[in-house]
Design a protein around this motif. Structure first.
Motif, PDB file in Angstrom:
ATOM      1  N   ASP A  90      46.246 -34.347 -88.625  1.00  0.00           N
ATOM      2  CA  ASP A  90      47.139 -34.884 -87.597  1.00  0.00           C
ATOM      3  C   ASP A  90      47.279 -36.395 -87.730  1.00  0.00           C
ATOM      4  O   ASP A  90      48.357 -36.965 -87.538  1.00  0.00           O
ATOM      5  CB  ASP A  90      46.622 -34.551 -86.200  1.00  0.00           C
ATOM      6  N   ALA A  91      46.167 -37.028 -88.063  1.00  0.00           N
ATOM      7  CA  ALA A  91      46.163 -38.490 -88.153  1.00  0.00           C
ATOM      8  C   ALA A  91      47.055 -38.979 -89.287  1.00  0.00           C
ATOM      9  O   ALA A  91      47.725 -40.007 -89.148  1.00  0.00           O
ATOM     10  CB  ALA A  91      44.744 -38.995 -88.356  1.00  0.00           C
ATOM     11  N   GLU A  92      47.044 -38.239 -90.401  1.00  0.00           N
ATOM     12  CA  GLU A  92      47.884 -38.652 -91.532  1.00  0.00           C
ATOM     13  C   GLU A  92      49.357 -38.668 -91.136  1.00  0.00           C
ATOM     14  O   GLU A  92      50.116 -39.557 -91.520  1.00  0.00           O
ATOM     15  CB  GLU A  92      47.652 -37.716 -92.714  1.00  0.00           C
ATOM     16  N   LEU A  93      49.718 -37.648 -90.345  1.00  0.00           N
ATOM     17  CA  LEU A  93      51.097 -37.632 -89.842  1.00  0.00           C
ATOM     18  C   LEU A  93      51.353 -38.810 -88.906  1.00  0.00           C
ATOM     19  O   LEU A  93      52.394 -39.459 -88.956  1.00  0.00           O
ATOM     20  CB  LEU A  93      51.365 -36.310 -89.096  1.00  0.00           C
ATOM     21  N   ALA A  94      50.362 -39.091 -88.062  1.00  0.00           N
ATOM     22  CA  ALA A  94      50.510 -40.164 -87.074  1.00  0.00           C
ATOM     23  C   ALA A  94      50.588 -41.536 -87.738  1.00  0.00           C
ATOM     24  O   ALA A  94      51.282 -42.424 -87.242  1.00  0.00           O
ATOM     25  CB  ALA A  94      49.351 -40.136 -86.095  1.00  0.00           C
ATOM     26  N   VAL A  95      49.869 -41.705 -88.854  1.00  0.00           N
ATOM     27  CA  VAL A  95      49.878 -43.004 -89.539  1.00  0.00           C
ATOM     28  C   VAL A  95      51.279 -43.357 -90.003  1.00  0.00           C
ATOM     29  O   VAL A  95      51.751 -44.490 -89.826  1.00  0.00           O
ATOM     30  CB  VAL A  95      48.899 -42.976 -90.742  1.00  0.00           C
ATOM     31  N   GLY A  96      51.951 -42.366 -90.573  1.00  0.00           N
ATOM     32  CA  GLY A  96      53.324 -42.605 -91.024  1.00  0.00           C
ATOM     33  C   GLY A  96      54.228 -42.981 -89.869  1.00  0.00           C
ATOM     34  O   GLY A  96      55.010 -43.936 -89.940  1.00  0.00           O
ATOM     35  N   GLU A  97      54.052 -42.248 -88.775  1.00  0.00           N
ATOM     36  CA  GLU A  97      54.866 -42.506 -87.596  1.00  0.00           C
ATOM     37  C   GLU A  97      54.560 -43.893 -87.014  1.00  0.00           C
ATOM     38  O   GLU A  97      55.458 -44.639 -86.630  1.00  0.00           O
ATOM     39  CB  GLU A  97      54.581 -41.422 -86.557  1.00  0.00           C
ATOM     40  N   ASN A  98      53.304 -44.215 -87.001  1.00  0.00           N
ATOM     41  CA  ASN A  98      52.851 -45.502 -86.464  1.00  0.00           C
ATOM     42  C   ASN A  98      53.423 -46.669 -87.264  1.00  0.00           C
ATOM     43  O   ASN A  98      53.902 -47.658 -86.706  1.00  0.00           O
ATOM     44  CB  ASN A  98      51.320 -45.532 -86.477  1.00  0.00           C
ATOM     45  N   ALA A  99      53.368 -46.548 -88.596  1.00  0.00           N
ATOM     46  CA  ALA A  99      53.881 -47.619 -89.453  1.00  0.00           C
ATOM     47  C   ALA A  99      55.364 -47.862 -89.192  1.00  0.00           C
ATOM     48  O   ALA A  99      55.824 -49.009 -89.115  1.00  0.00           O
ATOM     49  CB  ALA A  99      53.641 -47.263 -90.907  1.00  0.00           C
ATOM     50  N   ALA A 100      56.071 -46.752 -89.015  1.00  0.00           N
ATOM     51  CA  ALA A 100      57.505 -46.885 -88.747  1.00  0.00           C
ATOM     52  C   ALA A 100      57.743 -47.603 -87.424  1.00  0.00           C
ATOM     53  O   ALA A 100      58.607 -48.475 -87.311  1.00  0.00           O
ATOM     54  CB  ALA A 100      58.142 -45.502 -88.732  1.00  0.00           C
TER      55      ALA A 100
END
Lengths: 289, 184
Positions: A90-100
């Motif tokens: 889940d975190a890997e998905l969130a990291v991408g979203e967070n960076a954006a």
């Protein structure tokens, strides 16, 4: 009467009085205590040896005394690893979203880099009312007074005394150490404080929080922008209790520090950090400049 | 005569080594284990009392010198910058010597009872440290976290440190015995 007039006793008493007076003068004058620093340097190898001894004994003692606890901890850790693997996905998905989102908001990492010196904790202040740590690094390693000391988990304190090969750190649990902080989620600003009884329990508190602050249990509290001793954004702890202060119409929050002060072995002394400000770039080296 | 010098040298070296080891243990080893037990023993104070009681006719010399050295080490290594322990250790070592001289046949009892008195004095010095260092620490907290652990820790440490101080002062006691033999 013969005991009081004993020459050896009188000479020793005079000598002890002189030593106590002369050495204490440094403290009351507020200058660096050179004799204490020399003693501390001389004792360093022996403290180092005893620290290693206690570490090597630790493994054996834990093995023999906490067998049952270790078994239970192992089971708990297995379950936790399973949960963490799920969370990692889940975190890997969130990291991408967070960076954006960060790019979108124009928020960048505030600090370009820390320059840190790794140090080992050699001892503490014999368990009495003082909350000091002794580290095995001193001016020879670039350590100066008022430099921040951290671990990977968060803030430990700051360097209050330095000698050539060692330094003394005043932790956040010392009653007269205060740090400007803010609650990361809500942005409410306060200041840490550590009454003596709380310090003994390993807890901190944040005072002067606004009356209308929206605080939640578990909120992360980090170092603030004011002051040049601590870089902002370093974790200080998490809120575990919030209470209103009826006299000052402010809120007071109890913090569980991010650092476990009873189990410190390795720490980092921040010898310098580059702070990116909106218009200018400022370099801070501890509080020396 | 030469043997006397050797015995004195053995005691002196033993005292210095003992002070350094106990100081390092007190600041780096025991806090790691004894903080959970809420005990804060002052090992150097126990040793001062032990030397004052057991070193025979040289007790006042070795006790007071050991006291000064140990006090500087203790305050220099783990103190707040104020040096009061050299004074306390000297007084305790000499007090122990006087008591042992007054009751020569009850040295172990003197060691334990004067050790307890010395623990009380150590607690008073700890309170002085708090007051002099300008800390606004509430008195109940000082009693709970400083006075009680320090008193009980030091009093309890007297028992395990008894053999150490007895062995440390063995060489100087031997000198006394030889001289008595010579005179009789």
């Amino acid at each position: 009467m013969k005991y009081i007039k004993n020459k050896i006793f009188l000479i020793s008493l005079t000598l002890a009085l002189c030593v106590s007076t002369v050495f204490s003068v440094f403290y009351f004058m507020g200058v660096q205590n050179i004799p204490a620093a020399m003693v501390q340097d001389a004792m360093l190898p022996f403290q180092n040896a005893f620290t290693r001894l206690s570490k090597s004994l630790d493994g054996y003692l834990v093995y023999f005394s906490n067998m049952r606890a270790l078994y239970e901890e192992n089971q708990a850790l297995k379950d936790r690893v399973e949960n963490l693997e799920n969370q990692l996905h889940d975190a890997e998905l969130a990291v991408g979203e967070n960076a954006a989102l960060r790019d979108y908001l124009g928020v960048r990492d505030r600090y370009d880099s820390f320059s840190v010196v790794q140090a080992q904790v050699l001892g503490n202040s014999d368990g009495t009312y003082l909350q000091y740590l002794t580290l095995d690094r001193g001016t020879a390693s670039g350590i100066r007074e008022n430099m921040a000391v951290i671990t990977k988990n968060g803030v430990v304190g700051y360097v209050c005394e330095v000698s050539t090969n060692s330094c003394r750190v005043k932790t956040l649990l010392q009653y007269d150490t205060g740090v400007g902080v803010y609650v990361q989620r809500s942005g409410d600003v306060g200041m840490t404080d550590c009454p003596y009884a709380m310090g003994q329990k390993g807890l901190l508190r944040v005072v002067y929080l606004p009356e209308d602050a929206s605080l939640q249990i578990g909120d992360r509290v980090v170092t603030g922008d004011l002051g040049d001793m601590y870089p902002s954004g370093l974790t200080v702890g998490h809120i575990i209790e919030v209470m209103p202060d009826v006299y000052s119409r402010t809120l007071t929050a109890t913090l569980q520090p991010a650092v476990n002060f009873d189990d410190l072995e390795q720490v980092f002394v921040i010898t310098g950090f580059v702070e990116k400000l909106p218009d200018t770039e400022q370099t801070t080296e501890g509080a020396q400049q | 005569m030469r043997k006397h010098y050797v015995l004195h040298a053995m005691t002196a070296v033993g005292c210095v080594a003992c002070a350094i080891l106990l100081c390092a243990a007190q600041t780096s080893f025991f806090p790691h284990y004894l903080n959970d037990a809420i005990l804060v023993p002052d090992l150097l104070l126990c040793m001062c009392v032990g030397i004052g009681v057991f070193a025979g006719r040289y007790a006042h010399i070795y006790g007071t010198l050991f006291g000064i050295f140990a006090g500087i080490l203790a305050d220099g290594t783990a103190g707040c910058g104020i040096f009061l322990l050299p004074l306390l250790y000297v007084l305790c070592a000499y007090g122990a010597y006087v008591c042992a001289d007054l009751f020569p046949k009850r040295k172990f009892t003197v060691y334990l009872s004067f050790g307890a008195v010395a623990s009380v004095l150590r607690v008073i010095v700890a309170i002085l440290y708090v007051l002099l260092s300008g800390g606004s620490v509430p008195i109940p907290d000082v009693v709970r976290y400083v006075c009680i652990p320090l008193f009980f820790g030091t009093s309890i440490a007297l028992l395990p440190l008894f053999p150490a101080s007895w062995i440390l002062t063995l060489p100087v006691r031997k000198i006394k015995h030889q001289n008595i033999d010579k005179f009789t």
